[in-house]
Design an enzyme around this catalytic site. Sequence first.
Site, PDB file in Angstrom:
ATOM      1  N   THR A   1      11.799 -10.912   1.018  1.00 26.33           N
ATOM      2  CA  THR A   1      11.465  -9.574   1.149  1.00 26.33           C
ATOM      3  C   THR A   1      10.494  -9.300   2.149  1.00 26.33           C
ATOM      4  O   THR A   1      10.120  -7.966   2.493  1.00 26.33           O
ATOM      5  CB  THR A   1      10.861  -9.040  -0.147  1.00 26.33           C
ATOM      6  OG1 THR A   1       9.776  -9.819  -0.652  1.00 26.33           O
ATOM      7  CG2 THR A   1      11.708  -9.442  -1.389  1.00 26.33           C
TER       8      THR A   1
ATOM      9  N   HIS B   1       9.128 -12.021  -7.604  1.00 28.12           N
ATOM     10  CA  HIS B   1      10.362 -11.478  -6.997  1.00 28.12           C
ATOM     11  C   HIS B   1      11.506 -12.391  -7.425  1.00 28.12           C
ATOM     12  O   HIS B   1      11.113 -13.472  -8.000  1.00 28.12           O
ATOM     13  CB  HIS B   1      10.403 -11.381  -5.475  1.00 28.12           C
ATOM     14  CG  HIS B   1       9.410 -10.689  -4.906  1.00 28.12           C
ATOM     15  ND1 HIS B   1       9.095 -10.779  -3.609  1.00 28.12           N
ATOM     16  CD2 HIS B   1       8.582  -9.569  -5.524  1.00 28.12           C
ATOM     17  CE1 HIS B   1       8.221  -9.751  -3.441  1.00 28.12           C
ATOM     18  NE2 HIS B   1       7.996  -8.960  -4.539  1.00 28.12           N
TER      19      HIS B   1
ATOM     20  N   HIS C   1      -1.408  -2.987   3.555  1.00 24.17           N
ATOM     21  CA  HIS C   1      -0.893  -3.298   2.261  1.00 24.17           C
ATOM     22  C   HIS C   1      -1.539  -2.129   1.151  1.00 24.17           C
ATOM     23  O   HIS C   1      -2.711  -1.735   1.058  1.00 24.17           O
ATOM     24  CB  HIS C   1      -1.266  -4.571   1.495  1.00 24.17           C
ATOM     25  CG  HIS C   1      -0.311  -4.783   0.051  1.00 24.17           C
ATOM     26  ND1 HIS C   1      -0.694  -4.084  -0.987  1.00 24.17           N
ATOM     27  CD2 HIS C   1       0.780  -5.435  -0.061  1.00 24.17           C
ATOM     28  CE1 HIS C   1       0.099  -4.763  -2.112  1.00 24.17           C
ATOM     29  NE2 HIS C   1       1.137  -5.473  -1.274  1.00 24.17           N
TER      30      HIS C   1
END
Length: 419
Positions: A76, A111, A174
Amino acid sequence: MKTNVKKIKLAFGSEKLELEVPEKNLSSVIMPSEPEKRKEGAFLIKKALENPIKSRRLSEIVNPESKVAVIVSDVTRPTPTAKLLPPLLEELYLGGAKAENITIVFALGLHRRQTEEESRKLVGDEIYGKIRCIQHDTGRCRRVGVTSRRTPVEVFEEVLDSDVVVGTGGIEFHYYAGYSGGAKSVLPGVSSEASVLTNHKLMIEEKAVSGRIDSPVRQDMEEAVKIAGLDFILNVVLDSKKGIVAAVAGDFIEAHRKGVEAVDAMYKVPVEPADAVIVSCGGYPKDINLYQANKSLDNATQAVKDGGSIILVAECSEGIGNQIYECWNRECKTPDEAVERFKRCFEFGGHKSAIVAKAAKQFKLYLVSKLREEDTRDAFFTPMGSVLEALEEILSKNPDAKIHLMPHGGQTLPVRKEE
């Protein structure tokens, strides 16, 4: 013939939309300051490894008996792992480390697991066959402590059982940890579900926003990693074309901060808040779904006055992009409801609904996308058929509105001059 308009192209999926903005309304086009010429990525990585920050060289840390864990990003993330590993392994071999004692650990966080094909592509064919590669497993974590914010420090046993732990990754903005990179390779990268969720609950605090190194989420991560251990990092900074423009190595905090300086120099842009902002995510894959596109929305909020408008340009060809996010959008009928629900019940995915809801309470949000109108309204946006239609809506209410354009919303972080 129009002579008083500024034409600009905005990425929308794999297409480009051309927009004309009256020059009297255009405040600025907010663009990153990327270097026109850059040195080869391999050169930058090698120089970083040879000149680590606040650390001995990695070749001086390992020995022939060292059991080494190299943590790498999962599928990702845009980190060019296949370019980082060859010089990193070379440095390890220089110190006597043996290939059979090195393990590459894919930092999945929470994930999904990767396919073998994805793992092979990330590290490269030659390395995948030569070095042991494994994926993080949240079910195989051991507790080694707790942070002052009560986050349990529970890390993948394969990492804890190594003599030397090396983290790799990329540094960029972020939206709640301030920046990616550094300690993030361990938390959330190779930590337990309890560790990740407890840490992420800090995202509702005021300083948990893009571009703040003092984000409580990052501070908590770094405290946890001091407990768990991370001996060395190799991080890179990428430009909008995914080319390596900077590389840092060494201490997981000090080297990270040097990388942050490079990100800030390119992507923090001082602005006077305007009446409205038109922001594109930068096209595919950054606008593949609304979950991803919201990163650009977060950045754009810094460039608009309270009560102003934001037009988000995002194709969203794969819809909302997260089932929990979609569920919260349907179930929370008002922004207030979403914010209050998040305060009562932290649910990963639901955090996106709460973050957009918080923005919707402060600004008028418009969305130009391929989402159904119903889904757009559920997500607290007003659907618009085109950027021009949204612009006309704003100018009909305030003909003198000053407007910023952000063609690369995911990478560019406006910083209010008044601050």
